[in-house]
Design an enzyme around this catalytic site. Structure first.
Site, PDB file in Angstrom:
ATOM      1  CB  SER A  66      -0.954   0.011   1.197  1.00 15.02           C
ATOM      2  OG  SER A  66      -2.031  -0.877   0.982  1.00 15.02           O
ATOM      3  CD  GLU A 164      -6.695  -9.147  -7.310  1.00 14.25           C
ATOM      4  OE1 GLU A 164      -6.517  -7.910  -7.246  1.00 14.25           O
ATOM      5  OE2 GLU A 164      -7.819  -9.674  -7.354  1.00 14.25           O
TER       6      GLU A 164
END
Length: 286
Positions: A66, A164
């Site tokens: 992230s 993913e």
């Protein structure tokens, strides 16, 4: 005279304890690798000059996870600066657009969210659906990679969407960066003319407002220090943070830390990153 000798001996006896209590940054990183049974990549870079101050595996690839969301919102802001996007533009989406871990976007199915709100959610709460909605506005993973190439980052790449992209398979270059490349890209976004001054302030503020980074460097930050950061977590022990730090509430250095290929728990990974951060800060203060 005997009293003076005893004082000197007592003083010298305390020195090894002080050294061992406060390891140098590279010593701490090596210790972390040993305790994690994995790999650590790190760079500490001066924000003003771009000079590398400390580095370990800085040119090796690690999953972005992230942490890519900072670069993504930088690309969005570049489009705003070019007149191709507006932070106030409302984006509507459906239930099927939501993916795992969407704490903000899942609450706005009825009314939608603005581009600015999506960036805030993606960075401050690491909202995955918000990131995917923003990715669509810049041309998907390929579009974000193209933006990176345009600003001179020939290493960092995004190949997949949330969630993913967090797979972190050994030897898989997809969705990876290097600590050195990520630090250089973050510096470009925040100090060069790639973004307007207003957009730079906005990107930095979103990172300041990060609400999910508490157990990492923020947990060891001295009073009065500045921090703006974005974390990432993935499979197979992947964990990471990109941060700006500095005393006197000023951003002076970029710190990027990535972990991969470790069986350690999330709590253990967080603790090791915090330990590396503490070693960097203590060495900085000397």
């Amino acid at each position: 005279m005997r009293y003076i000798r005893l004082c000197i001996i007592s003083l010298l006896a305390t020195l090894p304890l002080a050294v061992h209590a406060s390891p140098q940054p590279l010593e701490q990183i090596k210790l972390s690798e040993s305790q994690l049974s994995g790999r650590v990549g790190m760079i500490e870079m001066d924000l003003a000059s771009g000079r590398t101050l400390t580095a370990w595996r800085a040119d090796e690839r690690f999953p972005m996870m992230s942490t890519f969301k900072v670069v993504l919102c930088g690309a969005v802001l570049a489009r705003v600066d070019a007149g191709d996007e507006q932070l106030e533009r409302k984006i509507h989406y459906r239930q099927q657009d939501l993916v795992d871990y969407s704490p903000v976007s899942e609450k706005h199915l009825a009314d939608g969210m603005t581009v600015g709100e999506l960036c805030a959610a993606a960075i401050t709460m690491s909202d995955n659906s918000a990131a995917n909605l923003l990715l669509a506005t810049v041309g998907g993973p390929a579009g974000l990679t193209a933006f990176l190439r345009q600003i001179g980052d020939n290493v960092t790449r995004l190949d997949r969407w949330e969630t993913e992209l967090n797979e972190a398979l050994p030897g898989d270059a997809r969705g990876t960066t290097t600590p050195a490349s990520m630090a250089a890209t973050l510096r470009k976004l925040l100090t060069s003319q790639r973004l307007s001054a207003r957009s730079q302030r906005q990107l930095l503020q979103w990172m300041v407002d990060d609400r999910v980074a508490g157990p990492l460097i923020r947990s060891v930050l001295p009073a009065g220090w500045f921090i703006a950061d974005k974390t990432g977590a993935g499979e197979r022990g992947a964990r990471g943070i990109v941060a700006l730090l500095g005393p006197n509430n000023k951003a002076e250095r970029i710190v990027v830390i990535y972990l991969r290929d470790t069986p350690a728990s999330m709590a253990e990974r967080n603790q090791q990153i915090a330990g590396i951060g503490a070693a960097l800060i203590e060495h900085w203060q000397r």
